[in-house]
Write a protein that holds these residues in place. Structure first.
Motif, PDB file in Angstrom:
ATOM      1  N   LEU A   1       0.858  -1.183   0.000  1.00  0.00           N
ATOM      2  CA  LEU A   1       0.000   0.000   0.000  1.00  0.00           C
ATOM      3  C   LEU A   1       0.893   1.231   0.000  1.00  0.00           C
TER       4      LEU A   1
ATOM      5  N   LYS B   1      -1.696   0.319  -5.106  1.00  0.00           N
ATOM      6  CA  LYS B   1      -1.502  -0.994  -4.497  1.00  0.00           C
ATOM      7  C   LYS B   1      -1.638  -2.054  -5.580  1.00  0.00           C
TER       8      LYS B   1
ATOM      9  N   GLU C   1     -18.406   2.211   2.028  1.00  0.00           N
ATOM     10  CA  GLU C   1     -17.293   1.324   1.708  1.00  0.00           C
ATOM     11  C   GLU C   1     -17.314   0.968   0.233  1.00  0.00           C
TER      12      GLU C   1
ATOM     13  N   ASN D   1     -14.592  -1.253  -2.819  1.00  0.00           N
ATOM     14  CA  ASN D   1     -13.327  -1.890  -3.186  1.00  0.00           C
ATOM     15  C   ASN D   1     -12.980  -1.531  -4.617  1.00  0.00           C
TER      16      ASN D   1
ATOM     17  N   SER E   1      -7.777  -4.309  -5.354  1.00  0.00           N
ATOM     18  CA  SER E   1      -7.226  -4.735  -4.068  1.00  0.00           C
ATOM     19  C   SER E   1      -7.281  -3.651  -2.996  1.00  0.00           C
ATOM     20  N   ILE E   2      -7.763  -2.456  -3.343  1.00  0.00           N
ATOM     21  CA  ILE E   2      -7.793  -1.330  -2.408  1.00  0.00           C
ATOM     22  C   ILE E   2      -9.172  -1.215  -1.775  1.00  0.00           C
ATOM     23  N   ASN E   3      -9.230  -1.281  -0.453  1.00  0.00           N
ATOM     24  CA  ASN E   3     -10.478  -1.074   0.265  1.00  0.00           C
ATOM     25  C   ASN E   3     -10.524   0.358   0.789  1.00  0.00           C
TER      26      ASN E   3
ATOM     27  N   ILE F   1      -8.113   3.847   4.481  1.00  0.00           N
ATOM     28  CA  ILE F   1      -7.562   3.037   3.393  1.00  0.00           C
ATOM     29  C   ILE F   1      -7.103   1.687   3.944  1.00  0.00           C
ATOM     30  N   ASP F   2      -7.716   0.614   3.440  1.00  0.00           N
ATOM     31  CA  ASP F   2      -7.359  -0.755   3.850  1.00  0.00           C
ATOM     32  C   ASP F   2      -7.415  -0.949   5.363  1.00  0.00           C
ATOM     33  N   ASP F   3      -8.240  -0.190   6.038  1.00  0.00           N
ATOM     34  CA  ASP F   3      -8.371  -0.261   7.498  1.00  0.00           C
ATOM     35  C   ASP F   3      -7.047   0.017   8.216  1.00  0.00           C
ATOM     36  N   ARG F   4      -6.096   0.637   7.508  1.00  0.00           N
ATOM     37  CA  ARG F   4      -4.744   0.818   8.068  1.00  0.00           C
ATOM     38  C   ARG F   4      -4.298   2.270   8.087  1.00  0.00           C
TER      39      ARG F   4
ATOM     40  N   TYR G   1     -10.192   0.444  14.454  1.00  0.00           N
ATOM     41  CA  TYR G   1      -9.269  -0.091  13.460  1.00  0.00           C
ATOM     42  C   TYR G   1      -7.825   0.072  13.945  1.00  0.00           C
TER      43      TYR G   1
END
Length: 280
Positions: A18, A42, A156, A158, A161-163, A190-193, A214
């Motif tokens: 990412l 990503k 939300e 997608n 591959s990017i959430n 982004i990606d829960d991160r 998160y």
């Protein structure tokens, strides 16, 4: 988080990590740092977050073309976030002959088209023929789905591959210092991160909510140095961002003249710099 320097042209694909690449890190009227627009990359997927007045030019400073962008998400309708969209629409219509995808709710789609884009894009007139145009002639809408039972509107989507999870922010208010009565604006998880606040006033409630739900590895937070009625002020952030989060927090959307401010002395990770890949 690792930082990697730009090389030759913007990479819209990578090995799967990412990565965030800031086309600019400055506030609305910057003359030095370009506007706070960025690309999420990503694997084989990418998303442009915001497209301000200087955004197409910013691409050229990195030997790249904005017409290579396939997916766009707009956080709100100020010119430093949407001012380049008309060029994107027209260049794609007449040059690439394709419609980029835009991640957008039905609610904001109406606001963006009727209040901003319609004036320059609603009529096409080649060969003496007048043709009425609409949003869907220029962009392919991707509708995020709503996450129910959230403290504020939360969506939300997608993109490969990017959430992305999209949340309302407090940027401009009509009354009661409440997002419910505010100008439409959003931030992105982004990606829960990685948390990107977008344009936002100081909002401890938002930070507490997302960091408790998160496992956030990095925060990119709106910040203005000096008094500002519609953005988070540095002195506010110093006192409200928990000490445990400051080392994960990079500050962006700052005004010209602030780029040499030593925010690390107060515990922050630093100021966002354009032309750097922030990798997670």
């Amino acid at each position: 988080m690792n930082c990697r320097d730009f090389n030759n042209s913007i990479e819209l694909k990578n090995d799967g990590q990412l990565s965030l690449f800031f086309l600019g890190s400055g506030s609305a009227f910057t003359k030095k740092n370009f506007q706070n627009n960025l690309i999420i990359i990503k694997g084989n997927d990418h998303v442009l977050i915001d497209c301000g007045t200087l955004c197409p030019f910013a691409f050229s400073t990195f030997n790249s073309k904005i017409t290579d962008i396939e997916n766009i998400l707009i956080t709100h309708s100020h010119a430093d976030h949407i001012g380049g969209l008309e060029e994107v629409a027209l260049m794609n219509m007449y040059v690439t002959k394709r419609r980029p995808k835009m991640i957008i709710t039905n609610e904001y789609k109406k606001i963006l088209w009727n209040n901003s884009l319609k004036g320059g894009l609603s009529v096409r007139g080649e060969d003496g023929m007048r043709q009425k145009m609409n949003f869907d002639d220029y962009f392919e809408q991707i509708k995020p789905h709503e996450i129910k039972k959230s403290p504020r509107p939360f969506y939300e989507v997608n993109i490969g591959s990017i959430n992305l999870k999209i949340f309302r922010t407090k940027h401009l208010f009509s009354k009661n210092n409440n997002w419910k009565h505010s100008y439409y604006s959003v931030g992105v998880l982004i990606d829960d991160r990685v948390l990107f606040t977008g344009d936002s006033k100081n909002d401890p409630e938002l930070i507490n909510w997302l960091t408790s739900e998160y496992n956030i590895e990095g925060i990119f937070h709106d910040c203005q140095f000096g008094r500002n009625a519609v953005h988070a002020g540095y002195e506010e952030l110093k006192s409200t961002i928990p000490d445990s989060l400051k080392p994960k927090t990079l500050l962006c959307h700052y005004n010209d003249g602030s780029e040499n401010t030593d925010v690390k002395k107060d515990g922050f990770a630093g100021l966002v710099r354009r032309g750097i890949y922030y990798e997670f």
